[in-house]
Design a protein around this motif. Structure first.
Motif, PDB file in Angstrom:
ATOM      1  N   GLN A 122      86.639  51.691 -42.127  1.00 24.86           N
ATOM      2  CA  GLN A 122      86.442  51.915 -40.694  1.00 24.86           C
ATOM      3  C   GLN A 122      87.803  51.972 -40.011  1.00 24.86           C
ATOM      4  N   ALA A 123      88.030  53.021 -39.225  1.00 23.12           N
ATOM      5  CA  ALA A 123      89.272  53.144 -38.469  1.00 23.12           C
ATOM      6  C   ALA A 123      88.967  52.991 -36.986  1.00 23.12           C
ATOM      7  N   VAL A 124      90.000  52.778 -36.216  1.00 18.94           N
ATOM      8  CA  VAL A 124      89.865  52.723 -34.760  1.00 18.94           C
ATOM      9  C   VAL A 124      89.958  54.147 -34.239  1.00 18.94           C
ATOM     10  N   GLU A 125      88.999  54.521 -33.408  1.00 22.10           N
ATOM     11  CA  GLU A 125      88.947  55.901 -32.904  1.00 22.10           C
ATOM     12  C   GLU A 125      90.135  56.173 -31.983  1.00 22.10           C
ATOM     13  N   TRP A 140      77.923  53.435 -31.575  1.00 21.19           N
ATOM     14  CA  TRP A 140      77.337  54.224 -32.665  1.00 21.19           C
ATOM     15  C   TRP A 140      76.485  55.312 -32.040  1.00 21.19           C
ATOM     16  N   GLY A 141      76.330  56.406 -32.751  1.00 22.95           N
ATOM     17  CA  GLY A 141      75.461  57.478 -32.268  1.00 22.95           C
ATOM     18  C   GLY A 141      76.044  58.218 -31.074  1.00 22.95           C
ATOM     19  N   SER A 142      75.161  58.680 -30.199  1.00 25.86           N
ATOM     20  CA  SER A 142      75.563  59.624 -29.156  1.00 25.86           C
ATOM     21  C   SER A 142      76.307  58.979 -27.998  1.00 25.86           C
ATOM     22  N   THR A 143      76.509  57.661 -28.028  1.00 22.38           N
ATOM     23  CA  THR A 143      77.318  57.041 -26.976  1.00 22.38           C
ATOM     24  C   THR A 143      78.798  57.303 -27.211  1.00 22.38           C
ATOM     25  N   VAL A 155      84.601  41.590 -28.643  1.00 21.94           N
ATOM     26  CA  VAL A 155      84.008  42.855 -29.079  1.00 21.94           C
ATOM     27  C   VAL A 155      82.830  43.156 -28.153  1.00 21.94           C
ATOM     28  N   LEU A 156      82.895  44.287 -27.475  1.00 20.51           N
ATOM     29  CA  LEU A 156      81.827  44.694 -26.558  1.00 20.51           C
ATOM     30  C   LEU A 156      81.014  45.805 -27.229  1.00 20.51           C
ATOM     31  N   VAL A 157      79.690  45.655 -27.199  1.00 14.20           N
ATOM     32  CA  VAL A 157      78.825  46.642 -27.862  1.00 14.20           C
ATOM     33  C   VAL A 157      77.890  47.292 -26.845  1.00 14.20           C
ATOM     34  N   VAL A 204      85.911  51.538 -31.496  1.00 14.52           N
ATOM     35  CA  VAL A 204      85.529  51.603 -32.909  1.00 14.52           C
ATOM     36  C   VAL A 204      84.145  52.241 -32.967  1.00 14.52           C
ATOM     37  N   HIS A 205      84.034  53.411 -33.609  1.00 16.65           N
ATOM     38  CA  HIS A 205      82.740  54.096 -33.643  1.00 16.65           C
ATOM     39  C   HIS A 205      82.176  54.095 -35.061  1.00 16.65           C
ATOM     40  N   LEU A 206      80.937  53.614 -35.194  1.00 10.92           N
ATOM     41  CA  LEU A 206      80.327  53.482 -36.522  1.00 10.92           C
ATOM     42  C   LEU A 206      79.454  54.690 -36.853  1.00 10.92           C
TER      43      LEU A 206
END
Lengths: 331, 619
Positions: free
Chosen positions: B507-510, B523-526, B564-566, B542-544
């Motif tokens: 996993q990398a930082v976007e 994750w996904g369309s967000t 970490v904010l989700v 960080v996008h999964l």
């Protein structure tokens, strides 16, 4: 095609786990014999089943086999047949699997006329779940889930098949070797969805439910064996026949001696008569009741497909879509 | 509220009745935008009813597009331009508009009855409601009918051209070339010359109206810089189009045909429609009698040696659940696409949500793990379809690919991938018939790294064997009820899915630093709104794409951040997944309004987290 194979070659090494005396044993024997007699190729034959006692069938046949989930065998078999139309695909189901939880899939497999040989073991009871009444159980069937007797109207597999637009419907009795051989051979040879209802005796939960039809003493008076082009005769001395009552628009029994001209000749392509034949109880009709071939679903699926499912264009050629634009390199 | 406007872009919203042709008008404007070289993102927002009663608030169909210099990753928070065909469209859109926005109204839609249907007691054009906006009220209905009068169409057929009339105005406002739209009309209506000519006339009339009414002067004063994308070939693409191409590509890369089996459901059906146009790539489509039949037929196809694919939305995925377990047990490859929508039950069929994550990761009877992936954007649907199929075949397992209603319909510019450079998908080798080893055992001999078994299919010579949903012996493949064996098989199924993590990238930082005060995990369309919000606040993003199993380094990466904010469009499902899988406490930011996140609300939340110190973790 392989030849010279015997019923034994189609019997797998797996230990059979049906109750001793179950009608399924006789059906298994008839099926393996029909495969051998019909020149089936084990490498090219697949048995697909759902859930229930009948659904154990694929484990005991030496061909490819897929034991799937409750009621869904026709759907799995449809996908398999589309993926490889050269396979001979058999579906083994029961009255609960095929007409209750899986009724929808059976309906659509029949109306599409997918080339599937569907064997419906009808014992009018749920066996594997220990004896509850099934969708073919007669009204008043007492069982653990209907101690006061079932109140639902049973479904008729024959009416179901013909109503769904099925092109082949036959009926046989588990222990009737000759009848089984004839109907299985016909189903095997039929190109399209063929439904064979097999009256199967569950010795534990519904012993002798078909006794009136199958008992040696009364069988001749209760079984009408149909042959295309032959008059519909039955009885010990074949002295009774089936005629048509135009006033009541129904079939009735006629005396073969006094009214030989009133006896119908079996025409397996006649849907109207087939609809009446499937509902006869005394005598009950056996053999191929209805057979009217038509193009199969997979034939039409492939005929309509512009490349017959082959890859004739690369995604690389289509990826740009109807309009694209180029961003040049800077400078 | 953050009032800062993104001066690099302009947001246009088109709104009217669901029968007004808004979606068509919007998608043609998107094509024109793409060809002009601007970056863009779109958001089609339409009612669940096909032809909702005219003039009602719930019947409003809208299409929003954000265009300008890149990178543009969302359809924009606050429209700068609104084209409203009736009072209901105005009323629904008004709260979203930027102060001072330009509103183009169709006077002919503002009759008394329409005002009442929209709940307006007085006419908003006259009662001060629109004082803070620039309003251009045009007789669109009448002007359009005059333009098409010569073609002798009925009033209703003629009236249907008004979306092209309005499109003509828009194209003039943005100085666009009419030729691509004219070409599209000519192609689309080639066999209906009268309608073709009427629509062309409406388009030209609208364009001429723009010129005479000097609408351009009313445009917000923003500098519409051209995007500066990487050099290469681009097209406009929706998630459904990209996913269809990705599925066809996966088949080609694996050298297998594809059988796509599905049952119609919103918003999954566009994928079925798109795939029927890709038949020549070796793809077949089967419309099954129900959701269960669809997945079962796909399983049958995989059993027969094709790549079986099924697709649905949340309610349909629920119906497919039992069959997924069968594919896990039988160890067959299968791709399941879930276009998520608002739930529970029928919920919000045309609105977007990300609330099927639990269902995808946990939602099966028994211990039945399956890999789960999610696509980030329309274009990403292409890559993720290939990645999901690659996993399915490499590990011989069903795989769920999560997309959503927003991705299905939203369009964005997409840089065409170099197809020849994509690594082929290796298919597990089929063993030769053997005197010593039974085919049953051969069928269930697994690769030690991937736990994938041989993909033996009926028709192969002397490899006759049986598969099914009953537990089988780990070695011989025969039915087994042995207690120790069931433990070993359960462990094996888990190990198989865990092993997927060995093959996916770290996993990398976007964007943003790889350690620090705050990481925003999405994750996904967000992807789009979080990317912009992080860019403007300096938070790390960080996008999964791999949700189960998670990338092996994720825990270590996220531990480097104080907080970490989700943000997610559900009630905190990824948050619990991260706690479950990584023992990581994160801050949940759920949104379940059926609408995507706006950049502004994300910026506000990120800034409040950054100001709020380190101790406001989720309670």
């Amino acid at each position: 095609m392989r030849t010279g194979l015997t019923a034994k070659d189609f019997t797998s090494s797996q230990e059979i786990r049906w109750c001793p005396g179950c009608g399924d044993y006789a059906i298994l024997k008839s099926v393996t014999k029909a495969l051998a007699d019909g020149g089936a190729d084990p490498d090219n034959t697949v048995f697909v089943s759902g859930i229930g006692c009948a659904a154990r069938f694929p484990y005991y046949v030496e061909t490819y086999g897929f034991h799937t989930i409750h009621g869904r065998a026709p759907a799995v078999a449809t996908g398999l047949k589309l993926a490889n139309p050269d396979l001979a695909v058999w579906v083994v189901t029961g009255d609960g699997d095929g007409l209750s939880i899986g009724g929808n899939h059976l309906l659509h497999a029949l109306r599409r006329n997918t080339d599937l040989k569907i064997l419906l073991f009808n014992n009018e009871i749920y066996g594997l779940t220990k004896g509850q009444y099934s969708p073919t159980s007669r009204i008043g069937t007492t069982s653990p889930s209907s101690p006061a007797g079932s109140v639902d109207m049973p479904v008729s597999p024959g009416q179901f098949a013909l109503g769904a637009g099925g092109r082949f419907f036959a009926r046989a009795i588990d222990t009737d070797k000759r009848g089984m051989a004839e109907t299985l051979e016909a189903a095997h040879a039929f190109e399209g969805a063929s439904l064979v209802e097999i009256l199967q005796n569950c010795i534990v939960y519904n012993q002798d439910v078909f006794a009136a039809v199958t008992d040696r003493a009364t069988a001749a008076e209760h079984q009408l064996h149909l042959t295309h082009g032959e008059p519909m005769l039955f009885g010990k001395n074949r002295d009774q026949g089936i005629g048509f009552d135009p006033e009541r628009f129904t079939l009735h029994i006629v005396d073969a001696q006094t009214s030989p001209d009133a006896i119908l000749v079996h025409d397996e392509t006649n849907l109207a008569v087939a609809r009446m034949l499937v509902d006869l109880t005394i005598p009950m009709a056996f053999g191929v009741i209805y057979r009217q071939p038509a193009r199969t679903y997979e034939d039409d699926f492939y005929a309509q497909h512009p490349t017959k499912m082959k890859r004739e264009r690369s995604v690389a050629d289509l990826i740009a879509g109807p309009s694209s634009w180029r961003v040049p390199k800077a400078g | 509220m953050i009032k800062t406007k993104d001066v690099e872009s302009i947001v246009v919203r088109l709104a009217g009745d669901s029968g007004d042709g808004i979606q068509l008008m919007g998608s043609q404007f998107a094509v024109s935008t793409a060809l002009s070289g601007a970056d863009f993102a779109t958001f089609p927002d339409y009612p669940a009813e096909i032809r909702a009663p005219a003039g009602t608030l719930f019947g409003v169909s809208a299409y929003q597009i954000n265009l300008g210099g890149g990178p543009i990753t969302t359809a924009g928070d606050s429209p700068d331009v609104l084209v409203a065909f009736n009072p209901a469209a105005l009323r629904v859109s008004l709260p979203m508009l930027r102060q001072g926005a330009l509103i183009v109204l169709n006077n002919d839609g503002f009759g008394k009855r329409s005002l009442v249907k929209a709940g307006y007691g007085t006419d908003p054009r006259e009662d001060g409601t629109l004082d803070h906006f620039q309003v251009v009220a045009a007789d669109i209905g009448r002007l359009n009918l005059e333009a098409v009068a010569e073609f002798g169409l009925s009033k209703s057929d003629g009236g249907r051209c008004k979306n092209f009339w309005a499109l003509g105005v828009l194209l003039w406002m943005f100085g666009r070339d009419l030729a691509p739209i004219e070409a599209w009309i000519e192609r689309r209506l080639a066999d209906k010359p009268t309608l073709r000519d009427a629509n062309l006339a409406a388009l030209h009339a609208g364009h001429a109206y723009g010129e005479t009414s000097e609408l351009q002067a009313a445009l917000p004063q923003v500098e519409l810089r051209e995007a500066e994308p990487e050099p290469g070939e681009y097209r406009s693409i929706t998630g459904a189009e990209a996913l269809a191409l990705g599925i066809a590509a996966a088949g080609e890369l694996a050298g297998r045909q594809v059988l796509f089996c599905s049952y119609p459901i919103t918003p999954s059906s566009p994928l079925l429609h798109r795939l029927t146009r890709l038949w020549e790539t070796g793809v077949g489509t089967f419309q099954a009698e129900d959701e269960i039949a669809a997945i079962c037929a796909a399983i049958g196809a995989s059993y027969g040696g094709m790549i079986g694919v099924t697709s649905s939305s949340g309610p349909g995925i629920a119906l497919k659940t039992e069959a997924m377990g069968l594919a896990v047990s039988a160890e067959l490859p299968l791709l399941i696409v879930d276009w998520q929508r608002g739930g529970p039950s029928t919920g919000l069929p045309t609105k977007t949500e990300q609330s099927d994550l639990y269902q995808a990761v946990y939602g099966r009877n028994g211990d039945t793990p399956m890999p789960v992936l999610a696509a980030a954007s329309a274009g990403d649907c292409f890559d993720m379809a290939i990645e999901a199929t690659r996993i399915a075949i490499r590990h011989m397992t069903p795989v769920i690919l999560l997309a959503d209603g927003y991705l299905s319909n939203a369009a964005e510019p997409w840089k065409l991938p170099d197809f020849d450079a994509i690594e082929p998908i290796a298919v597990p080798p089929v063993p030769a018939p053997s005197e010593d080893v039974s085919p049953q055992r051969q069928a269930f001999t697994r690769d030690p790294q991937t736990f994938g078994r041989a993909w033996i299919t009926p028709g192969m010579r002397q490899l006759v064997h049986r598969i099914g949903g009953l537990e089988k012996d780990i070695d011989t493949g025969h039915i087994s009820y042995d207690p120790d064996n069931h433990q070993r098989m359960t462990d094996l199924r888990q190990a198989k899915v865990d092993s997927v993590a060995d093959f996916i990238p770290d996993q990398a930082v976007e964007i943003g630093p790889d350690r620090g005060e705050l990481a925003v995990v999405g994750w996904g369309s967000t992807y789009g709104p979080i990317y912009q919000a992080a860019r403007r606040t300096g938070a790390s993003f960080v996008h999964l794409r791999h949700l189960s199993p998670l990338p092996g380094n994720l825990r270590e990466l996220l531990s480097r951040f104080d907080k970490v904010l989700v943000p997610e469009m559900n009630n905190g499902q990824l948050c619990s997944l991260l706690r479950d899988r990584l023992c990581l406490e994160t801050i949940s930011y759920p949104k379940v309004s059926g609408q995507p996140f706006t950049i502004a609300e994300l910026i506000e939340r990120i800034e409040s987290e950054l100001e709020g110190g380190k101790l406001c973790a989720r309670g």
